[in-house]
Scaffold this active site. Structure first.
Site, PDB file in Angstrom:
ATOM      1  N   GLU A 166       0.829  -1.200   0.000  1.00  0.00           N
ATOM      2  CA  GLU A 166       0.000   0.000   0.000  1.00  0.00           C
ATOM      3  C   GLU A 166       0.865   1.252   0.000  1.00  0.00           C
ATOM      4  O   GLU A 166       0.458   2.293  -0.520  1.00  0.00           O
ATOM      5  CB  GLU A 166      -0.933  -0.008   1.212  1.00  0.00           C
ATOM      6  CG  GLU A 166      -2.137   0.921   1.070  1.00  0.00           C
ATOM      7  CD  GLU A 166      -3.179   0.703   2.149  1.00  0.00           C
ATOM      8  OE1 GLU A 166      -4.219   0.080   1.850  1.00  0.00           O
ATOM      9  OE2 GLU A 166      -2.955   1.153   3.289  1.00  0.00           O
ATOM     10  N   LYS A 206     -13.957   1.366  -3.861  1.00  0.00           N
ATOM     11  CA  LYS A 206     -14.939   1.711  -2.826  1.00  0.00           C
ATOM     12  C   LYS A 206     -16.048   2.585  -3.399  1.00  0.00           C
ATOM     13  O   LYS A 206     -17.228   2.408  -3.072  1.00  0.00           O
ATOM     14  CB  LYS A 206     -14.246   2.429  -1.664  1.00  0.00           C
ATOM     15  CG  LYS A 206     -13.335   1.538  -0.837  1.00  0.00           C
ATOM     16  CD  LYS A 206     -13.011   2.139   0.515  1.00  0.00           C
ATOM     17  CE  LYS A 206     -12.242   3.426   0.427  1.00  0.00           C
ATOM     18  NZ  LYS A 206     -11.793   3.912   1.756  1.00  0.00           N
ATOM     19  N   HIS A 259       7.086 -27.312   2.792  1.00  0.00           N
ATOM     20  CA  HIS A 259       6.330 -28.421   2.211  1.00  0.00           C
ATOM     21  C   HIS A 259       5.269 -27.929   1.234  1.00  0.00           C
ATOM     22  O   HIS A 259       4.340 -28.676   0.904  1.00  0.00           O
ATOM     23  CB  HIS A 259       5.704 -29.256   3.323  1.00  0.00           C
ATOM     24  CG  HIS A 259       6.726 -29.901   4.206  1.00  0.00           C
ATOM     25  ND1 HIS A 259       7.276 -31.135   3.937  1.00  0.00           N
ATOM     26  CD2 HIS A 259       7.338 -29.449   5.337  1.00  0.00           C
ATOM     27  CE1 HIS A 259       8.161 -31.434   4.877  1.00  0.00           C
ATOM     28  NE2 HIS A 259       8.222 -30.427   5.733  1.00  0.00           N
TER      29      HIS A 259
END
Length: 548
Positions: free
Chosen positions: A359, A510, A390
């Site tokens: 950000e 937004k 793994h």
């Protein structure tokens, strides 16, 4: 507003051009050769400071690389930019704000000036109020509406109001009050909220609503759902003030919600969300671990702040890690950085650093609004060891992508259960060795491996790593670690000539979501004016929603 810090474009600076030429000279040199040429490389390319031991010897660089990178930092006026930040200049130019998260951990009695006022007394006034409240909750003095003790604290917030406290709660769980649980409601997905409250008792639950404006969509949606849940069980509006407190600056909305403004804890415009875990946003952390441990964490932050501000670049942990990261990002073309903590308690550190770094420096224009002609922030990801070994380590070892890695480990475990820690740290040391030196065809052949299998068993090596080692994970060490990465990100942003403290990239989605919400909620078929893809998706959603 334009910047006065970097008059010469980055790629035209002498040090940048020298680094480009230097890269061509050493790009094919293997770490095996660098270590063979210098038997003391492991000791020389290491730095001990502020309780950390940084081994950066397993990086594809030389003394000349480091010299040129330091010159680049000087040419970028890094020292001047550091002082500008610490002294309260409005270096967040697009929002015309000072950047003073460092003031949040300044000791009592220090002076940090913002707009002509010393902000430190107000910072400590908030900290003192937080400590008094945290002690009341921890000690059982603060009771719920029915007189029962608070057993669970739910932090409601998103972004910086969630990632930092969530990470810190796990990181410091060893130091927490195990009779008092902390949970986090962040996502606007109702399933998040449903699972958070699933087995809780409303009269034993305290909600901390974290929103500076008290209008953040996700946060307030969850807050109102929590309010309804409490009222359904307790049946009295007066109960809200006993089960909700706020971290906000909007007293009118806080009071309208039903929270007593005496239990509203504020913070300031000069604190960015992703730099706010040591502000009032950290109230849930303080309740979990207690004021003493929280203040120890702040002391760690401050110690690293002072190290960053005063240490010469070649002995400066954040600067050194920033320059090494820039070397891979801008010259080797590496696009990601893997953060690999070998400590279970730091499991959420990579997600926290994702926001901090991506950000801050995920920008395509510089501080003057000009398009950049070079790579900026890397993709940050990771997982605790040994789990990652793994899953994705295969690609780091034998894949086609160059992935620099930060390995973070501790010499002492907080839970001494033999032989766990020795096995954990054996893997920690083995991975950086394997990534650096690999395994040659001759070494594989000497083990008697069949010719047809040889190519699959060869490890090229030459994969770069930093090893960051500390004695043990404490609140102070956590503060230092987070501040180290904060200042690393800032350093890279300075060299890339970015505003690392705005985040306009989160706004567009937004705004569009705000337009779409009524189209999804409408009882009548809405008239859609999006692109054909978005229109079709909305219609499909509405049809499926009606069938539910």
């Amino acid at each position: 507003m334009t910047s006065t810090f970097a008059p010469t474009p980055l790629t035209q600076r002498a040090a940048w051009q020298a680094l480009a030429a230097h890269y061509e000279q050493i790009r094919e040199i293997h770490l095996r050769a660098l270590f063979a040429e210098d038997p003391s490389r492991g000791e020389r390319f290491a730095l001990e400071a502020e309780g950390f031991y940084l081994d950066y010897s397993k990086n594809r660089l030389t003394d000349e690389t480091l010299r040129l990178l330091s010159v680049l930092a000087e040419e970028s006026d890094l020292r001047g930019r550091i002082e500008a930040m610490f002294s309260g200049e409005k270096i967040n130019t697009t929002e015309q704000r000072s950047v003073l998260h460092t003031a949040l951990r300044a000791p009592r009695g220090a002076t940090v000036i913002e707009d002509g006022e010393n902000v430190v007394p107000e910072v400590h006034a908030v900290l003192d109020r937080m400590a008094e409240f945290a002690d009341r909750v921890r000690g059982g003095e603060w009771r719920g509406y029915t007189g029962r003790r608070i057993r669970t604290v739910v932090n409601i917030g998103i972004g910086g109001s969630y990632l930092g406290p969530d990470m810190a709660y796990d990181a410091l769980k060893h130091y927490s009050d195990r009779d008092l649980k902390v949970r986090f409601a962040a996502n606007v997905d109702g399933s998040n909220f449903a699972e958070v409250i699933h087995d809780l008792e409303p009269d034993e639950t305290l909600f901390i609503v974290c929103s500076k404006t008290f209008t953040t969509l996700e946060t307030m949606t969850n807050a109102h759902s929590a309010r309804q849940w409490c009222l359904a069980a307790l049946g009295d509006e007066q109960a809200i003030a006993k089960h909700f407190v706020a971290v906000s600056t909007n007293a009118a909305e806080v009071e309208k919600f039903g929270i007593d403004t005496a239990h509203m804890f504020g913070f300031w415009d000069w604190v960015g969300g992703r730099y706010s875990m040591d502000s009032a946003i950290g109230l849930s952390t303080m309740i979990a671990v207690g004021p003493e441990h929280f203040r120890a964490m702040l002391a760690g932050f401050h110690a690293m702040d002072e190290h960053f501000r005063t240490a010469p670049f070649e002995r400066n942990l954040p600067v050194l890690m920033a320059l090494i990261g820039l070397w891979y990002n801008n010259f080797f073309g590496a696009q990601t950085l893997a953060v690999l903590p070998y400590d279970y308690y730091l499991g959420k550190l990579p997600a926290y650093l994702q926001q901090l770094d991506m950000e801050s420096n995920g920008k395509h224009v510089d501080i003057d609004g000009q398009p950049v002609t070079y790579q900026t922030g890397p993709i940050i990801w990771g997982q605790p060891g040994t789990d990652g070994q793994h899953s994705f380590y295969q690609l780091i070892h034998q894949g086609t992508k160059l992935i620099p890695c930060d390995f973070i480990g501790f010499c002492q475990t907080l839970n001494p259960i033999a032989p766990h820690h020795d096995q954990l740290m054996a893997n920690f040391f083995a991975q950086t060795e394997a990534l650096a030196f690999g395994k040659t065809e001759a070494e594989v052949r000497a083990e008697g491996v069949a010719d047809w299998l040889l190519p699959h068993r060869v490890f090229e090596g030459n994969r770069p790593t930093n090893t960051l080692l500390a004695e043990r994970l404490t609140p102070e060490v956590l503060g230092k670690l987070i501040a180290l990465y904060e200042h690393k990100v800032f350093t890279q942003g300075v060299i890339w000539n970015l505003d690392s403290f705005d985040q306009w990239g989160v706004e567009l989605g937004k705004v569009l979501a705000g337009r779409i919400i009524p189209e999804l909620e409408s009882a009548e078929e809405p008239e859609l004016a999006h692109d054909s893809s978005t229109n079709a998706l909305i219609r499909r959603y509405r049809r499926a929603k009606r069938q539910n």
